[in-house]
Design a protein around this motif. Structure first.
Motif, PDB file in Angstrom:
ATOM      1  N   GLN A 215      -0.608   0.426  -1.951  1.00  0.00           N
ATOM      2  CA  GLN A 215      -2.145   1.097  -2.126  1.00  0.00           C
ATOM      3  C   GLN A 215      -2.895   0.724  -1.062  1.00  0.00           C
ATOM      4  O   GLN A 215      -3.619   1.438  -0.688  1.00  0.00           O
ATOM      5  CB  GLN A 215      -2.523   0.463  -3.605  1.00  0.00           C
ATOM      6  N   LYS A 216      -2.541  -0.325  -0.463  1.00  0.00           N
ATOM      7  CA  LYS A 216      -3.379  -0.962   0.825  1.00  0.00           C
ATOM      8  C   LYS A 216      -3.072  -0.114   1.874  1.00  0.00           C
ATOM      9  O   LYS A 216      -3.803   0.124   2.755  1.00  0.00           O
ATOM     10  CB  LYS A 216      -3.108  -2.329   0.969  1.00  0.00           C
ATOM     11  N   TYR A 217      -1.602   0.320   2.079  1.00  0.00           N
ATOM     12  CA  TYR A 217      -1.036   1.037   3.133  1.00  0.00           C
ATOM     13  C   TYR A 217      -0.534   2.383   2.527  1.00  0.00           C
ATOM     14  O   TYR A 217       0.769   2.566   2.406  1.00  0.00           O
ATOM     15  CB  TYR A 217      -0.102   0.226   3.949  1.00  0.00           C
ATOM     16  N   PRO A 218      -1.515   3.259   2.103  1.00  0.00           N
ATOM     17  CA  PRO A 218      -1.065   4.538   1.249  1.00  0.00           C
ATOM     18  C   PRO A 218      -0.206   5.355   2.013  1.00  0.00           C
ATOM     19  O   PRO A 218       0.428   6.389   1.356  1.00  0.00           O
ATOM     20  CB  PRO A 218      -2.373   5.063   0.993  1.00  0.00           C
ATOM     21  N   ASN A 219      -0.001   5.354   3.347  1.00  0.00           N
ATOM     22  CA  ASN A 219       0.990   6.137   4.237  1.00  0.00           C
ATOM     23  C   ASN A 219       2.368   5.699   4.375  1.00  0.00           C
ATOM     24  O   ASN A 219       3.238   6.534   4.871  1.00  0.00           O
ATOM     25  CB  ASN A 219       0.482   6.721   5.327  1.00  0.00           C
ATOM     26  N   ALA A 220       2.655   4.434   3.977  1.00  0.00           N
ATOM     27  CA  ALA A 220       3.642   3.686   4.335  1.00  0.00           C
ATOM     28  C   ALA A 220       4.935   4.141   3.241  1.00  0.00           C
ATOM     29  O   ALA A 220       4.649   4.539   2.186  1.00  0.00           O
ATOM     30  CB  ALA A 220       3.569   2.232   4.182  1.00  0.00           C
ATOM     31  N   TYR A 221       6.112   4.068   3.857  1.00  0.00           N
ATOM     32  CA  TYR A 221       7.056   4.497   2.882  1.00  0.00           C
ATOM     33  C   TYR A 221       7.382   3.127   2.077  1.00  0.00           C
ATOM     34  O   TYR A 221       6.955   1.996   2.547  1.00  0.00           O
ATOM     35  CB  TYR A 221       8.589   4.558   3.991  1.00  0.00           C
ATOM     36  N   ARG A 246       7.088   4.873  -9.577  1.00  0.00           N
ATOM     37  CA  ARG A 246       6.401   6.352  -9.750  1.00  0.00           C
ATOM     38  C   ARG A 246       5.627   6.203 -11.022  1.00  0.00           C
ATOM     39  O   ARG A 246       4.624   6.754 -11.043  1.00  0.00           O
ATOM     40  CB  ARG A 246       7.623   7.230 -10.118  1.00  0.00           C
ATOM     41  N   SER A 247       5.844   5.457 -11.964  1.00  0.00           N
ATOM     42  CA  SER A 247       5.119   5.188 -13.153  1.00  0.00           C
ATOM     43  C   SER A 247       3.865   4.643 -13.061  1.00  0.00           C
ATOM     44  O   SER A 247       2.653   4.880 -13.739  1.00  0.00           O
ATOM     45  CB  SER A 247       5.752   4.473 -14.231  1.00  0.00           C
ATOM     46  N   LYS A 248       3.550   3.918 -11.701  1.00  0.00           N
ATOM     47  CA  LYS A 248       2.321   3.289 -11.462  1.00  0.00           C
ATOM     48  C   LYS A 248       1.651   4.529 -10.357  1.00  0.00           C
ATOM     49  O   LYS A 248       0.523   3.826  -9.784  1.00  0.00           O
ATOM     50  CB  LYS A 248       2.574   2.046 -10.679  1.00  0.00           C
ATOM     51  N   GLY A 249       1.946   5.555 -10.450  1.00  0.00           N
ATOM     52  CA  GLY A 249       1.327   6.508  -9.398  1.00  0.00           C
ATOM     53  C   GLY A 249       1.823   6.882  -7.906  1.00  0.00           C
ATOM     54  O   GLY A 249       1.151   7.470  -7.020  1.00  0.00           O
ATOM     55  N   ILE A 250       2.904   6.088  -7.642  1.00  0.00           N
ATOM     56  CA  ILE A 250       3.286   6.104  -6.187  1.00  0.00           C
ATOM     57  C   ILE A 250       4.190   7.416  -6.187  1.00  0.00           C
ATOM     58  O   ILE A 250       5.077   7.740  -6.880  1.00  0.00           O
ATOM     59  CB  ILE A 250       4.428   4.968  -5.705  1.00  0.00           C
ATOM     60  N   ASP A 251       3.812   8.337  -5.169  1.00  0.00           N
ATOM     61  CA  ASP A 251       4.445   9.423  -4.907  1.00  0.00           C
ATOM     62  C   ASP A 251       6.054   9.582  -4.737  1.00  0.00           C
ATOM     63  O   ASP A 251       6.237   8.527  -3.551  1.00  0.00           O
ATOM     64  CB  ASP A 251       3.965  10.531  -3.930  1.00  0.00           C
ATOM     65  N   LYS A 252       6.632  10.141  -5.327  1.00  0.00           N
ATOM     66  CA  LYS A 252       8.105  10.160  -5.007  1.00  0.00           C
ATOM     67  C   LYS A 252       8.704  10.300  -3.588  1.00  0.00           C
ATOM     68  O   LYS A 252       9.818   9.802  -3.121  1.00  0.00           O
ATOM     69  CB  LYS A 252       8.923  11.000  -5.990  1.00  0.00           C
ATOM     70  N   SER A 253       7.772  11.143  -2.819  1.00  0.00           N
ATOM     71  CA  SER A 253       8.305  11.515  -1.383  1.00  0.00           C
ATOM     72  C   SER A 253       8.033  10.040  -0.603  1.00  0.00           C
ATOM     73  O   SER A 253       8.555  10.035   0.568  1.00  0.00           O
ATOM     74  CB  SER A 253       7.108  12.565  -0.850  1.00  0.00           C
TER      75      SER A 253
END
Length: 344
Positions: A215-221, A246-253
């Motif tokens: 969440q702090k680094y939203p563009n990181a893999y 994924r259940s916590k909102g992290i995009d699967k990509s």
């Protein structure tokens, strides 16, 4: 950001009819030894140079080939990307990030022959048996046989020394100052599943740290690691971890899964292969339990060095287990590095 003084020279020329006097004033630099020397190796930290007071400027013209003045915080931003790319990475420091090298195609050294393997075995035995006085001599034998291999180990030992300094391990979330784009990958180390195939509290704790960091680094893999460690269950650590994220909102990509490994060393080997399929990734930050950070970071760094990769370990974040010490036994760490090098 601290001002960086790269080179400072001062020319003062008095107007004389027959000659010119050149005075060169270079900034002074000092070296301070690091803390206790690890297994006979010394890592020297160099403090920032102290700028000297500039004398009044002379009215005489500046020579055509006058040396460049030091870049300061105000002028450094004008440096070309090409020049910046040539700079060596800053050494790792406690609680902060290393500057990753630009990505380059892997260029590993050739596999050691029997003679070199024997020398490496003697060197690692010194580390495992804590024979500090013998380790440098054993490494010099390796250097005589293969200077490039010894230089690789030198760099690894320097990283190990830094990893054992106080403040190296970051608790709870990644620190500030890491890349804000997808050149950063947060690698989350797996943990054995229960017999029923569910995640144990410690693995969930690692994921909480990974989530806060993601969440702090939203563009990181986010790379999750771990194979099938639940007896008779068709589930993997990586699969369960990815599902939780994924259940916590992290995009699967954003999520990469390494689901074949069943040990820390296999985590590192298989994760490296997966990372090389994403050339946009140039640095990683490791997330695991506090007592496991140093070994994991060191093994990743060793793998990157062995493969001649531009990938670097730039930081870490730990789940706080309440362990009395976050520094694992050197014997265990040295044995893991030895096996990673293929030394039996």
């Amino acid at each position: 950001m601290k001002s960086i003084v790269l080179n400072k020279s001062i020319f003062a020329r008095a107007a004389l009819l027959t000659s010119a006097a050149l005075l060169l004033c270079a900034p002074r630099s000092g070296k301070a030894e690091g803390d206790s020397v690890m297994i006979g190796f010394e890592l020297v930290a160099t403090p920032s140079p102290v700028p000297m007071t500039m004398p009044p400027a002379q009215p005489t013209p500046v020579p055509e080939e006058a040396p460049q003045f030091a870049e300061t915080e105000e002028t450094q931003q004008e440096a070309s990307p090409e020049a910046a790319a040539k700079e060596s990475p800053a050494p790792a420091v406690p609680g902060a990030a290393m500057t990753p090298l630009p990505y380059r195609e892997p260029s590993p050294l050739p596999s050691p022959d029997d003679n070199e393997m024997s020398l490496l075995r003697k060197f690692f035995r010194c580390l495992i048996e804590s024979r500090d006085a013998d380790a440098p001599e054993a490494l010099e034998k390796v250097r005589e046989k293969n200077p490039a291999r010894a230089a690789e180990i030198d760099e690894l030992m320097a990283y190990w020394k830094v990893a054992e300094t106080e403040g190296f391990v970051n608790m709870g979330v990644l620190p500030d100052g890491l890349p804000q784009d997808n050149s950063l990958c947060i690698v989350v180390m797996g943990y054995k599943l229960s017999d029923r195939g569910s995640m144990k509290p410690e693995l969930k704790g690692r994921l909480e740290v990974a989530l806060a960091s993601a969440q702090k680094y939203p563009n990181a893999y986010i790379l999750v690691t771990g194979g099938g460690t639940a007896s008779g269950k068709d589930v993997t650590e990586a699969g369960k971890m990815a599902q939780w994220l994924r259940s916590k909102g992290i995009d699967k990509s954003r999520i990469l899964e390494e689901d074949d490994s069943k040990s820390t060393n296999e985590n590192i080997k298989y994760s490296y292969t997966l990372l090389t399929r994403h050339p946009e990734i140039t640095s990683i930050a490791v997330v695991t339990s506090d007592y496991h950070i140093i070994r994991s970071c060191l093994l990743f760094e060793a793998r990157f060095l062995m493969k001649g990769s531009g990938l670097r370990v730039v930081s870490n974040a730990a789940y706080d287990t309440g362990a009395k010490s976050v520094i694992e036994q050197r014997k265990m760490v040295a044995d893991s590095v030895k096996r990673l090098y293929g030394v039996n």
